[in-house]
Design an enzyme around this catalytic site. Structure first.
Site, mmCIF file in Angstrom:
data_model
loop_
_atom_site.group_PDB
_atom_site.id
_atom_site.type_symbol
_atom_site.label_atom_id
_atom_site.label_comp_id
_atom_site.label_asym_id
_atom_site.label_seq_id
_atom_site.Cartn_x
_atom_site.Cartn_y
_atom_site.Cartn_z
ATOM 1 N N ASP A 185 117.637 -15.245 4.160
ATOM 2 C CA ASP A 185 118.926 -14.931 3.530
ATOM 3 C C ASP A 185 119.356 -13.505 3.871
ATOM 4 O OD1 ASP A 185 121.145 -15.340 1.984
ATOM 5 O OD2 ASP A 185 120.122 -15.071 0.063
ATOM 6 N N GLY A 236 124.825 -12.546 6.318
ATOM 7 C CA GLY A 236 126.222 -12.171 6.059
ATOM 8 C C GLY A 236 126.322 -10.737 5.576
ATOM 9 N N HIS A 241 124.153 -13.700 11.957
ATOM 10 C CA HIS A 241 123.358 -14.895 12.281
ATOM 11 C C HIS A 241 122.656 -14.706 13.632
ATOM 12 C CE1 HIS A 241 124.819 -16.913 8.798
ATOM 13 N NE2 HIS A 241 126.052 -17.106 9.240
ATOM 14 N N SER A 244 120.993 -25.733 5.407
ATOM 15 C CA SER A 244 120.821 -26.625 4.258
ATOM 16 C C SER A 244 121.904 -27.698 4.244
ATOM 17 C CB SER A 244 120.872 -25.822 2.952
ATOM 18 O OG SER A 244 122.212 -25.578 2.589
ATOM 19 N N LEU A 258 100.615 -22.636 16.247
ATOM 20 C CA LEU A 258 101.490 -22.602 15.065
ATOM 21 C C LEU A 258 102.356 -23.855 14.972
ATOM 22 C CD1 LEU A 258 102.660 -20.727 12.743
ATOM 23 C CD2 LEU A 258 104.498 -20.204 14.372
ATOM 24 N N ARG A 285 111.657 -15.297 0.111
ATOM 25 C CA ARG A 285 113.110 -15.216 0.248
ATOM 26 C C ARG A 285 113.490 -13.777 0.544
ATOM 27 N NH1 ARG A 285 117.755 -18.700 -2.470
ATOM 28 N NH2 ARG A 285 119.481 -17.712 -1.394
HETATM 29 C C1 FPP Z 1 121.664 -17.071 5.159
HETATM 30 O O1 FPP Z 1 122.450 -15.929 5.374
HETATM 31 C C2 FPP Z 1 121.284 -17.694 6.403
HETATM 32 C C3 FPP Z 1 121.705 -18.939 6.805
HETATM 33 C C4 FPP Z 1 122.645 -19.763 6.031
HETATM 34 C C5 FPP Z 1 121.255 -19.570 8.019
HETATM 35 C C6 FPP Z 1 119.999 -19.031 8.625
HETATM 36 C C7 FPP Z 1 120.226 -19.048 10.065
HETATM 37 C C8 FPP Z 1 119.702 -18.198 10.964
HETATM 38 C C9 FPP Z 1 118.675 -17.186 10.647
HETATM 39 C C10 FPP Z 1 120.157 -18.257 12.365
HETATM 40 C C11 FPP Z 1 119.939 -19.586 13.014
HETATM 41 C C12 FPP Z 1 118.505 -19.959 13.045
HETATM 42 C C13 FPP Z 1 117.888 -20.507 14.092
HETATM 43 C C14 FPP Z 1 116.473 -20.908 13.974
HETATM 44 C C15 FPP Z 1 118.543 -20.723 15.372
HETATM 45 P P1 FPP Z 1 123.841 -15.838 4.618
HETATM 46 O O2 FPP Z 1 124.898 -16.088 5.625
HETATM 47 O O3 FPP Z 1 123.864 -16.750 3.434
HETATM 48 O O4 FPP Z 1 123.819 -14.346 4.175
HETATM 49 P P2 FPP Z 1 124.564 -13.711 2.901
HETATM 50 O O5 FPP Z 1 123.929 -14.316 1.688
HETATM 51 O O6 FPP Z 1 124.260 -12.247 3.039
HETATM 52 O O7 FPP Z 1 126.021 -14.024 3.057
#
Ligand code: FPP
Length: 242
Positions: free
Chosen positions: A22, A25, A39, A67, A133, A190
């Site tokens: 997390d 953003g 991302h 998700s 792994l 997390r």
């Molecule tokens: C949460 O950050 C992250 C996600 C919703 C997606 C996780 C994806 C990646 C790490 C990149 C893609 C992964 C791979 C394996 C290719 P958020 O956008 O909710 O952050 P915020 O809470 O600060 O807005």
């Protein structure tokens, strides 16, 4: 032996870590960059953590990459995330394979775009015999949906007359989850300070330790992973005993 009993018998360190990645953003926002930049940097953190994980004793690493609720995000962000996933698998597969990583997926990933499903299935098949792994990516994953699918599979057996309702056991439900055959996570980590499970591995985390770090996912690295595992090693796990 149930998966939890097996974990108790095993004792010791963290074998399976599940991560809620997390803060992408917020990382981007703090730098006045578009969310995609966060991302993209998050993918670099994935690369660092996958490299460090086996050196820190992990056998299984499960990453919450997308998700079943993430579809609610704006279409261009969803498309960016799918693009990053495609790019990651295309560009990292050879390295992962060379390093003995076995790649697998949980969630309703087969409902993604057909070309992506094909790429993921090919990656999974290519790395199937690797003994390093186990990297499990949760894609289009939601814990409640996973339990519903397992319940439907049991209900189908009941309807077919091959299973009595009273005969349903914990092991039977567990065997129908996407994670069948994997040990349950010893810990869920997390990043970025939120204290929520967000529909991640609801069944499997029954006795998992919860680890939280303020570090935003794009800043996460091997040292941060080592620090989290060090915190885990100081926890006393009782699995309901005393
Ligand atoms: C949460 O950050 C992250 C996600 C919703 C997606 C996780 C994806 C990646 C790490 C990149 C893609 C992964 C791979 C394996 C290719 P958020 O956008 O909710 O952050 P915020 O809470 O600060 O807005």
């Amino acid at each position: 032996m149930t998966a939890v009993a097996a974990s108790v018998a095993e004792g010791g360190g963290c074998r399976h870590l599940a991560i809620i990645m997390d803060g992408n953003g917020r990382w981007a926002q703090a730098k006045r960059l578009p969310r995609i930049a966060g991302h993209r940097e998050g993918v670099q953190a994935v690369r660092r953590v996958v490299e460090a994980a086996p050196t820190l004793g992990l056998d299984v690493l499960t990453l919450y990459a997308f998700s079943s609720e993430n579809w609610k995000r704006p279409a261009d962000e969803v498309s960016d995330l799918m693009g990053l996933l495609r790019h990651y698998v295309q560009h990292e597969l050879d390295t992962l394979h060379r390093n003995g990583v076995r790649l697998d997926f949980i969630g309703d990933w087969q409902a993604l775009k057909p070309d992506l499903v094909q790429l993921l299935a090919t990656a999974r098949d290519k790395t199937r015999s690797n003994s390093g792994l186990r990297l499990v990516m949760a894609l289009n994953y939601g814990g409640q949906g996973e339990i519903v699918r397992a319940a439907r599979a049991l209900a189908a057996d009941v309807a077919a007359g091959t299973l009595a309702p009273d005969g349903i056991t914990t092991d039977m439900l567990e065997a129908r989850l996407d994670t069948a055959g994997l040990p349950p996570p010893d810990a869920v980590l997390r990043t970025s300070g939120e204290l929520r499970l967000s529909n991640f591995l609801l069944w499997q985390t029954a006795y998992a330790e919860f680890l939280v770090t303020e570090t935003l996912w794009p800043d996460f690295d091997g040292a941060a992973l080592a620090a989290a595992l060090d915190e885990f090693s100081r926890r006393e796990r009782r699995f309901g005993g005393r």
